[in-house]
Design an enzyme around this catalytic site. Structure first.
Site, PDB file in Angstrom:
ATOM      1  N   TRP A  42      -1.940   0.246   9.183  1.00 13.13           N
ATOM      2  CA  TRP A  42      -1.780  -1.209   9.012  1.00 13.13           C
ATOM      3  C   TRP A  42      -2.560  -1.971  10.056  1.00 13.13           C
ATOM      4  CZ3 TRP A  42      -0.733  -1.935   4.350  1.00 13.13           C
ATOM      5  CH2 TRP A  42       0.214  -1.181   3.656  1.00 13.13           C
ATOM      6  N   ASP A  73       2.712  -7.637  13.970  1.00 11.25           N
ATOM      7  CA  ASP A  73       3.203  -7.325  12.634  1.00 11.25           C
ATOM      8  C   ASP A  73       4.511  -6.546  12.826  1.00 11.25           C
ATOM      9  OD1 ASP A  73       3.772  -6.202  10.168  1.00 11.25           O
ATOM     10  OD2 ASP A  73       1.792  -5.289   9.877  1.00 11.25           O
ATOM     11  N   LYS A  78      10.542  -4.593   3.583  1.00 10.21           N
ATOM     12  CA  LYS A  78      10.929  -3.385   4.302  1.00 10.21           C
ATOM     13  C   LYS A  78      12.376  -3.498   4.774  1.00 10.21           C
ATOM     14  CE  LYS A  78       6.730  -2.081   3.686  1.00 10.21           C
ATOM     15  NZ  LYS A  78       5.561  -2.292   4.487  1.00 10.21           N
TER      16      LYS A  78
HETATM   17  C1  LIG Z   1       4.159  -2.476   4.268  1.00  8.69           C
HETATM   18  C2  LIG Z   1       3.454  -2.970   5.466  1.00  8.69           C
HETATM   19  C3  LIG Z   1       2.372  -3.854   5.373  1.00  8.69           C
HETATM   20  C4  LIG Z   1       1.813  -4.326   4.057  1.00  8.69           C
HETATM   21  O1  LIG Z   1       2.712  -5.154   3.410  1.00  8.69           O
HETATM   22  P1  LIG Z   1       2.345  -5.919   2.071  1.00  8.69           P
HETATM   23  O2  LIG Z   1       3.435  -6.944   1.993  1.00  8.69           O
HETATM   24  O3  LIG Z   1       2.378  -4.931   0.974  1.00  8.69           O
HETATM   25  O4  LIG Z   1       1.009  -6.528   2.231  1.00  8.69           O
HETATM   26  C5  LIG Z   1       1.796  -4.299   6.546  1.00  8.69           C
HETATM   27  N1  LIG Z   1       2.247  -3.907   7.738  1.00  8.69           N
HETATM   28  C6  LIG Z   1       3.282  -3.043   7.864  1.00  8.69           C
HETATM   29  C7  LIG Z   1       3.744  -2.634   9.208  1.00  8.69           C
HETATM   30  C8  LIG Z   1       3.912  -2.557   6.733  1.00  8.69           C
HETATM   31  O5  LIG Z   1       4.937  -1.703   6.862  1.00  8.69           O
END
Ligand SMILES: *Cc1c(COP(=O)(O)O)cnc(C)c1O
Length: 360
Positions: free
Chosen positions: A101, A171, A195
């Protein structure tokens, strides 16, 4: 009706109480005679939903008044572009690469400016968090970027990097609301909610006010400018209304559990059960350096791809679903987010013991 223990990395398990409440309100939301899916985002009922949701996340995370909370769309991935478009005033940013990511975010940012990858754990398949106490932070960096919890590899920053005064951007998609956090250490925190917080379709951005300006990169779309959404309190256009409503219910559920300190305690207890088992197992092995282990995503392997596949298949038959590791790493991964009950992890460990006995 029967529900499984769902170890999916995302979209992932939600609290059963929240789902039941949403079901009860599905046809008639509190006397409005309609579902939240059917109502105007300018209605009084929805205004109350979004205002309450914002206040509740502010309470939970103790968000200072000089930060805005934005409920946006486009997932976490859209932030990979939105962050540099809005924050790269000097055209430079530093990225710490701890997994796919962060890698994707850095690659996207390169479209908009100079990207320095100041640390990485790719040399060991991202199984650890690099030492970030004294990094070569760029003189003119607009921000330092991290992915705080690495969903795929199961690592977590236990200590934030020393950014040497630069703005920290994180993030937190897969550790959102899993433990108390000091918001003042960050300039911008964001996460896709699917998540640990709610249904796919909402990304929450918590951003310090001085970072919200009209001075964005030329050509930045109106919809990708933080100021647009901050000025309109996330109602510039139709927001992901139903998703925000469910997130609001999850915030209230977390409050009722005792807030983020209680979440942390629960999460540590669950993770310990699984990690302790992995540490003594003769068949299964955790893949992460112990000090950097995530409380949320726990990858493990047997070392034999066929046996891994057998495990995933038999676990599914036993009501333990979505234990297959990410397609880029293989093996297994148990995501044990806030809404995964302790009993779910207990059931998993019991199953692993039995599988180990049968497959020695
Ligand atoms: C799942 C995830 C993403 C991507 O998320 P989307 O909403 O599908 O774009 C980005 N960063 C992390 C840490 C993730 O777990």
């Amino acid at each position: 009706m029967s529900r499984v223990y769902n170890f999916s990395a995302g979209p992932a398990v939600l609290p059963e109480e929240v789902l039941k409440e949403a079901a009860a309100e599905m046809l008639d939301y509190r006397g409005t005679g309609m579902s939240v899916m059917e109502m105007s985002h300018r209605s009084k009922a929805f205004e109350e939903i979004i205002t309450t949701a914002e206040q509740d996340i502010r309470d939970l995370m103790n968000i200072p008044d000089n930060y805005k909370v934005l409920f946006l769309q486009g997932g976490a991935s859209q932030q990979f572009a939105m962050i540099p478009m809005n924050l790269m005033k000097n055209g430079t940013a530093d990225y710490i690469i701890t997994g796919q990511w962060a890698k994707k975010a850095a690659k996207e940012a390169e479209k908009y400016g100079k990207v320095h990858r100041i640390a990485s754990s790719e040399d060991q398949t991202f199984s650890y968090i690099p030492d970030c106490s004294d990094l070569p932070v760029s003189e003119d960096a607009d921000y330092v970027y991290i992915c705080e919890n690495n969903t795929i590899y199961g690592t977590k920053f236990k200590e934030l990097p020393n950014t040497k005064g630069k703005t920290l951007v994180a993030d937190v998609s897969s550790c959102f609301l899993s433990e108390p956090v000091d918001v003042t250490k960050y300039g911008l925190i964001y996460g896709g909610v699917q998540k640990n917080v709610g249904p796919a379709g909402v990304v929450i951005v918590i951003i310090r006010e001085d970072l919200i300006t009209e001075d964005v990169l030329p050509g930045t779309p109106t919809m990708l400018t933080y100021k647009t959404h901050a000025d309109a309190k996330s109602l510039y256009n139709t927001p992901p209304a139903y998703g925000i409503y469910i997130c609001g219910k999850v915030f209230q559920w977390i409050k009722a559990q005792g807030g983020l300190a209680a979440m942390k305690e629960r999460n540590e207890k669950k993770a310990k059960l699984l990690y302790d088992f992995l540490d003594q197992s003769k068949l299964f092995k955790g893949t992460v350096v112990p000090k950097d282990r995530s409380l949320m995503n726990v990858p493990f392997v047997t070392g034999d791809a066929d046996l891994d596949a057998k495990f995933v298949k038999e676990a599914k038959a036993a009501g333990l679903e979505n234990l297959k590791g990410h397609r880029t790493v293989g093996g297994m991964r148990a995501s044990i987010y806030n809404a995964m009950p302790y009993e779910g992890v207990e059931a998993l460990v019991e199953f692993m013991k039995k599988f180990e006995e049968e497959n020695q």
